[in-house]
Design a protein around this motif. Sequence first.
Motif, PDB file in Angstrom:
ATOM      1  N   THR A 150       0.849  -0.933   0.035  1.00 20.15           N
ATOM      2  CA  THR A 150       0.010   0.025   0.000  1.00 20.15           C
ATOM      3  C   THR A 150       0.913   1.329   0.072  1.00 20.15           C
ATOM      4  OG1 THR A 150      -0.011   0.097   2.407  1.00 20.15           O
ATOM      5  CG2 THR A 150      -1.583  -1.149   1.309  1.00 20.15           C
ATOM      6  N   LEU A 151       0.162   2.550  -0.081  1.00 17.14           N
ATOM      7  CA  LEU A 151       1.061   3.628  -0.103  1.00 17.14           C
ATOM      8  C   LEU A 151       1.386   3.959   1.314  1.00 17.14           C
ATOM      9  CD1 LEU A 151       1.816   6.303  -1.859  1.00 17.14           C
ATOM     10  CD2 LEU A 151      -0.704   7.273  -1.011  1.00 17.14           C
ATOM     11  N   VAL A 152       0.629   3.631   2.107  1.00 12.63           N
ATOM     12  CA  VAL A 152       1.148   3.674   3.612  1.00 12.63           C
ATOM     13  C   VAL A 152       2.372   3.176   3.881  1.00 12.63           C
ATOM     14  CG1 VAL A 152       0.356   3.814   5.997  1.00 12.63           C
ATOM     15  CG2 VAL A 152      -1.147   4.404   4.279  1.00 12.63           C
ATOM     16  N   ASP A 153       2.374   1.753   3.628  1.00 14.85           N
ATOM     17  CA  ASP A 153       3.740   1.176   3.761  1.00 14.85           C
ATOM     18  C   ASP A 153       4.962   1.759   3.005  1.00 14.85           C
ATOM     19  OD1 ASP A 153       2.498  -1.003   4.988  1.00 14.85           O
ATOM     20  OD2 ASP A 153       2.306  -2.184   3.141  1.00 14.85           O
ATOM     21  N   ARG A 154       4.469   2.306   1.795  1.00 13.77           N
ATOM     22  CA  ARG A 154       6.025   2.976   1.194  1.00 13.77           C
ATOM     23  C   ARG A 154       6.142   4.294   1.961  1.00 13.77           C
ATOM     24  NH1 ARG A 154       3.401   1.422  -4.496  1.00 13.77           N
ATOM     25  NH2 ARG A 154       4.236  -0.644  -4.651  1.00 13.77           N
ATOM     26  N   ILE A 155       5.323   4.981   2.341  1.00 13.08           N
ATOM     27  CA  ILE A 155       5.671   6.288   3.071  1.00 13.08           C
ATOM     28  C   ILE A 155       6.223   5.906   4.200  1.00 13.08           C
ATOM     29  CG2 ILE A 155       4.341   7.991   4.237  1.00 13.08           C
ATOM     30  CD1 ILE A 155       2.260   7.928   2.224  1.00 13.08           C
ATOM     31  N   VAL A 156       6.050   4.779   4.982  1.00 11.23           N
ATOM     32  CA  VAL A 156       6.666   4.482   6.387  1.00 11.23           C
ATOM     33  C   VAL A 156       8.062   3.909   5.855  1.00 11.23           C
ATOM     34  CG1 VAL A 156       6.698   2.884   8.029  1.00 11.23           C
ATOM     35  CG2 VAL A 156       4.595   3.889   7.650  1.00 11.23           C
ATOM     36  N   ALA A 157       8.442   3.353   4.690  1.00 14.17           N
ATOM     37  CA  ALA A 157       9.546   2.835   4.293  1.00 14.17           C
ATOM     38  C   ALA A 157      10.433   4.303   3.811  1.00 14.17           C
ATOM     39  CB  ALA A 157       9.464   2.009   3.245  1.00 14.17           C
ATOM     40  N   ILE A 158       9.982   4.990   3.378  1.00 15.65           N
ATOM     41  CA  ILE A 158      10.844   6.597   3.145  1.00 15.65           C
ATOM     42  C   ILE A 158      11.123   7.036   4.259  1.00 15.65           C
ATOM     43  CG2 ILE A 158      10.121   8.715   1.955  1.00 15.65           C
ATOM     44  CD1 ILE A 158       8.685   7.365  -0.434  1.00 15.65           C
ATOM     45  N   ASP A 159       9.924   7.138   5.553  1.00 14.11           N
ATOM     46  CA  ASP A 159      10.321   7.928   6.640  1.00 14.11           C
ATOM     47  C   ASP A 159      11.320   6.928   7.548  1.00 14.11           C
ATOM     48  OD1 ASP A 159       9.881   9.812   8.615  1.00 14.11           O
ATOM     49  OD2 ASP A 159       8.700   8.183   9.839  1.00 14.11           O
ATOM     50  N   ALA A 160      11.425   5.647   7.330  1.00 13.32           N
ATOM     51  CA  ALA A 160      12.675   5.001   7.752  1.00 13.32           C
ATOM     52  C   ALA A 160      13.709   5.327   7.214  1.00 13.32           C
ATOM     53  CB  ALA A 160      12.130   3.369   7.703  1.00 13.32           C
ATOM     54  N   ALA A 178       2.442  16.234   6.578  1.00 16.54           N
ATOM     55  CA  ALA A 178       1.543  16.873   5.653  1.00 16.54           C
ATOM     56  C   ALA A 178       1.077  15.662   4.447  1.00 16.54           C
ATOM     57  CB  ALA A 178       2.534  17.580   4.511  1.00 16.54           C
ATOM     58  N   ILE A 179       1.983  14.407   4.403  1.00 19.31           N
ATOM     59  CA  ILE A 179       1.572  13.371   3.371  1.00 19.31           C
ATOM     60  C   ILE A 179       0.302  12.737   4.371  1.00 19.31           C
ATOM     61  CG2 ILE A 179       1.940  11.284   2.546  1.00 19.31           C
ATOM     62  CD1 ILE A 179       4.754  12.440   2.126  1.00 19.31           C
ATOM     63  N   ALA A 180       0.488  12.426   5.582  1.00 19.53           N
ATOM     64  CA  ALA A 180      -0.720  11.952   6.393  1.00 19.53           C
ATOM     65  C   ALA A 180      -2.200  12.653   6.371  1.00 19.53           C
ATOM     66  CB  ALA A 180      -0.317  11.563   7.837  1.00 19.53           C
ATOM     67  N   ARG A 181      -1.868  14.019   6.249  1.00 20.65           N
ATOM     68  CA  ARG A 181      -3.210  14.796   6.256  1.00 20.65           C
ATOM     69  C   ARG A 181      -3.726  14.676   5.096  1.00 20.65           C
ATOM     70  NH1 ARG A 181      -4.639  19.669   9.423  1.00 20.65           N
ATOM     71  NH2 ARG A 181      -6.175  20.673   8.113  1.00 20.65           N
ATOM     72  N   PHE A 182      -2.787  14.745   3.936  1.00 22.25           N
ATOM     73  CA  PHE A 182      -3.277  14.567   2.737  1.00 22.25           C
ATOM     74  C   PHE A 182      -3.951  13.099   2.435  1.00 22.25           C
ATOM     75  CE2 PHE A 182      -2.596  13.157  -1.922  1.00 22.25           C
ATOM     76  CZ  PHE A 182      -3.412  14.111  -2.574  1.00 22.25           C
ATOM     77  N   LEU A 183      -3.571  12.301   3.013  1.00 25.06           N
ATOM     78  CA  LEU A 183      -4.105  10.989   3.077  1.00 25.06           C
ATOM     79  C   LEU A 183      -5.685  10.771   3.636  1.00 25.06           C
ATOM     80  CD1 LEU A 183      -1.112   8.517   2.915  1.00 25.06           C
ATOM     81  CD2 LEU A 183      -2.683   9.249   0.842  1.00 25.06           C
ATOM     82  N   GLU A 184      -5.468  11.529   4.453  1.00 21.46           N
ATOM     83  CA  GLU A 184      -6.679  11.257   5.445  1.00 21.46           C
ATOM     84  C   GLU A 184      -7.818  12.161   4.929  1.00 21.46           C
ATOM     85  OE1 GLU A 184      -7.834  13.077   9.905  1.00 21.46           O
ATOM     86  OE2 GLU A 184      -6.247  11.540   9.984  1.00 21.46           O
ATOM     87  N   LYS A 185      -7.544  13.577   4.312  1.00 25.33           N
ATOM     88  CA  LYS A 185      -8.600  14.395   4.147  1.00 25.33           C
ATOM     89  C   LYS A 185      -8.621  14.893   2.642  1.00 25.33           C
ATOM     90  CE  LYS A 185      -8.959  16.665   8.672  1.00 25.33           C
ATOM     91  NZ  LYS A 185      -8.979  17.916   9.263  1.00 25.33           N
TER      92      LYS A 185
END
Length: 86
Positions: free
Chosen positions: A29-39, A77-84
């Motif tokens: 998922t996109l969230v998995d990839r965002i967490v990997a980039i954050d890591a 910002a990405i989390a807020r974008f994904l949520e709303k």
Amino acid sequence: MAELLIQIAAVLIFFAILFAVIRLILGRTLVDRIVAIDALTVISLSLIALYAHVSGRFAYLDVALVYGLLSFLAVLAIARFLEKGL
């Protein structure tokens, strides 16, 4: 002894980079990839801090601090974008 610990830390950092890149590629998922980039940003912060210690130039720690702050704000910002959305 300290040089051995620095070498061990560098090897562990590069293994962490390898595992985070694998997670980035295989993330379903996109969230998995965002967490990997954050890591990867956290790992790169530790790499910058290790380089600052090895080179004796502690100005790099300021760079790492600003990079960490910008990374945190980007993830928010990405989390807020994904949520709303926009």
